[in-house]
Design a protein around this motif. Structure first.
Motif, PDB file in Angstrom:
ATOM      1  N   GLU A  71      43.401  29.379  42.231  1.00 21.40           N
ATOM      2  CA  GLU A  71      41.867  29.723  41.550  1.00 21.40           C
ATOM      3  C   GLU A  71      40.944  29.105  42.644  1.00 21.40           C
ATOM      4  O   GLU A  71      39.672  29.712  42.793  1.00 21.40           O
ATOM      5  N   TYR A 102      41.170  36.642  40.258  1.00 19.53           N
ATOM      6  CA  TYR A 102      41.663  35.695  41.046  1.00 19.53           C
ATOM      7  C   TYR A 102      43.254  35.863  41.180  1.00 19.53           C
ATOM      8  O   TYR A 102      43.786  35.774  42.226  1.00 19.53           O
ATOM      9  N   CYS A 133      44.021  30.967  29.675  1.00 16.51           N
ATOM     10  CA  CYS A 133      44.369  32.317  29.538  1.00 16.51           C
ATOM     11  C   CYS A 133      45.746  32.652  29.565  1.00 16.51           C
ATOM     12  O   CYS A 133      46.766  31.832  30.161  1.00 16.51           O
ATOM     13  N   VAL A 136      47.689  33.774  33.179  1.00 17.65           N
ATOM     14  CA  VAL A 136      48.449  33.227  34.082  1.00 17.65           C
ATOM     15  C   VAL A 136      49.944  33.271  34.073  1.00 17.65           C
ATOM     16  O   VAL A 136      50.588  33.008  35.001  1.00 17.65           O
ATOM     17  N   CYS A 361      37.359  37.870  33.605  1.00 20.71           N
ATOM     18  CA  CYS A 361      37.878  36.506  32.722  1.00 20.71           C
ATOM     19  C   CYS A 361      37.246  36.723  31.198  1.00 20.71           C
ATOM     20  O   CYS A 361      36.548  36.358  30.443  1.00 20.71           O
ATOM     21  N   HIS A 390      33.688  37.373  38.767  1.00 21.87           N
ATOM     22  CA  HIS A 390      33.515  35.894  39.676  1.00 21.87           C
ATOM     23  C   HIS A 390      33.850  36.332  40.958  1.00 21.87           C
ATOM     24  O   HIS A 390      33.071  35.838  41.847  1.00 21.87           O
TER      25      HIS A 390
HETATM   26  S1  SF4 Z   1      41.393  35.336  33.372  1.00 16.65           S
HETATM   27 FE1  SF4 Z   1      39.897  33.747  33.554  1.00 16.65          FE
HETATM   28  S2  SF4 Z   1      41.042  31.784  32.897  1.00 16.65           S
HETATM   29 FE2  SF4 Z   1      42.415  33.135  33.442  1.00 16.65          FE
HETATM   30  S3  SF4 Z   1      42.794  33.196  35.468  1.00 16.65           S
HETATM   31 FE3  SF4 Z   1      41.451  34.613  35.274  1.00 16.65          FE
HETATM   32  S4  SF4 Z   1      39.529  33.271  35.491  1.00 16.65           S
HETATM   33 FE4  SF4 Z   1      41.068  31.880  35.108  1.00 16.65          FE
END
Ligand code: SF4
Length: 417
Positions: A71, A102, A133, A136, A361, A390
């Motif tokens: 990340e 990410y 979350c 992952v 996210c 992001h």
């Molecule tokens: S969904 Fe959100 S919390 Fe999960 S890895 Fe992506 S940015 Fe991080």
């Protein structure tokens, strides 16, 4: 017109230099050293673990494993405007654009070794914790298949209200399983004294970070939360080490000095806002300029405070860490999130809130409309929701976002604040 667009006078240049945060240079040095060491360890006997941002890193440090954060790397790729091409590699392999950018960028980088530092060093194993979350799980399962390495999953059930004892006990058992996994991976025995030392450094660094963020309660604020997004890299990646303690001691000294000398980060601070969600990494510069032009300081946020730990029992670090990692901001219900936001708004004396509805996210963005209403109900202050992602700039409309922010701040002006 912003000061970066027109030619600055000598006086303005000197003032800009005076307001610049000097610790940013020390941070770059620290992170460069960290990445050089991590990349240099590839193919040696040192273990390298890829780990999610919310997972307990202290056991890795205690076992001399180098933690690497996809990340953090994703944020670097986003800020360098390189994540879209990496996402497209993953999308070309069938990963949906609805998956977190990410994750897509990281999978793309694993395949191509792309990004500003030529990709991350190959892991010897992986650690994923679902306190942020459930994406992952699938993301790290994919990495485990790709690299053909073991994956440890630290499972933290969602917490509604106060943490019940049976969930706390479950998290502690996870911590013990995690330690057993590390013993197997590294062929070393758990060393309690070493762990206590690492945990103490981690907690000390976290306490320093908390104090750094609290400096922004002062008017004018010595930094914006955009600066905090940059300065947070060591607390995310290397907490538990002496270097990080030393670094945040330096940052805190600088912030205190700025307060004493009345040095605000902006030439003029008229409004103070709270930011919610992960930064729009590729747009930080432009947004920073816009807020400066609007004499508006983003003084606090819900993101950087995720690495400020509370309620640690130094006598039982494993147990209290298990509890802390289970109750992070993204693993609690909306009522508790609203309490945290209200507390930040009060402490930092904000005039309103900007919420980044982050397409990537979902756990951070679902519920923002309810939180915005609740924020206004509790504080009487307005909230604005802007749409972005992001690190995937294909979801971002700069003109629309800037117009909405300008209107929002002008409305604050109209309200006579
Ligand atoms: S969904 Fe959100 S919390 Fe999960 S890895 Fe992506 S940015 Fe991080």
């Amino acid at each position: 017109m912003s000061e970066d667009v027109r030619e600055l006078t000598e006086e303005e240049k000197a003032d800009k230099e005076r307001r610049k945060i000097k610790s940013a240079g020390a941070m770059r040095e620290l992170m460069t050293k960290y990445y050089i060491e991590a990349k240099g360890a590839e193919g040696t006997k040192r273990h390298i673990a890829w780990i999610t941002s919310g997972a307990p890193v202290e056991p890795l440090i205690a076992f001399d494993v180098i933690p690497v954060y996809p990340e953090n790397h994703g944020a670097m790729c986003g800020a360098a405007h390189m994540n879209v091409e990496l996402c497209e590699v993953a999308e070309g392999r069938g990963f949906s654009r609805d998956l977190c950018s990410y994750a897509r960028g990281d999978i793309g980088s694993a395949i191509t070794r792309g990004g500003p530092i030529g990709g991350l060093p190959r892991p010897t194993f992986l650690v994923a914790c679902n306190n942020i979350c459930n994406t992952v799980f699938k993301w790290y399962e994919e990495l485990a298949r790709f690299f053909d390495v073991p994956l440890f999953i630290f499972d933290t059930p969602f917490v509604r209200g106060e943490l019940p004892e049976h969930l706390a006990a479950y998290s502690v058992r996870q911590m013990h399983e995690y330690v057993s996994f590390l013993e197997k991976m590294t062929r070393k025995e758990y060393d309690d004294a070493r762990f206590v030392d690492v945990a103490a450094k981690s907690l000390f660094a976290s306490a320093l970070w908390k104090e750094v963020l609290a400096c922004n309660e002062h008017r004018p604020a010595p930094m914006t939360c955009f600066d905090a997004f940059i300065l947070m890299a060591p607390i995310v990646t290397l907490r538990g080490t002496q270097e990080v303690v030393d670094f945040y001691q330096g940052v805190l000294e600088e912030m205190k000095r700025r307060i004493e000398e009345g040095i605000g980060i902006l030439p003029s601070e008229r409004y103070r806002l709270l930011w919610d969600n992960i930064p729009v990494w590729y747009e930080m510069r432009n947004l920073g300029r816009l807020f400066m032009e609007l004499e508006t300081c983003l003084v606090a946020d819900t993101y950087t405070s995720a690495w400020t730990f509370e309620g640690v029992d130094a006598e039982k670090p494993l147990e209290s860490m298990a509890r802390i990692y289970t109750e992070v901001y993204l693993n609690i219900n909306l009522e508790r999130m609203a309490d945290k936001i209200e507390s930040l708004a009060t402490r930092f004396g904000v005039d309103g809130m900007i919420m980044h509805s982050n397409r990537s996210c979902k756990p951070y963005s679902l519920g923002q409309y309810d939180l915005a209403k609740e924020f206004t109900r509790r504080t009487g202050k307005p909230a604005l929701i802007i749409e972005a992602d992001h690190t995937d700039s294909r979801w971002y409309d700069r003109a629309q976002v800037e117009t909405r922010i300008r209107d929002f701040v002008e409305n604050l002006l109209g309200s006579g604040l």
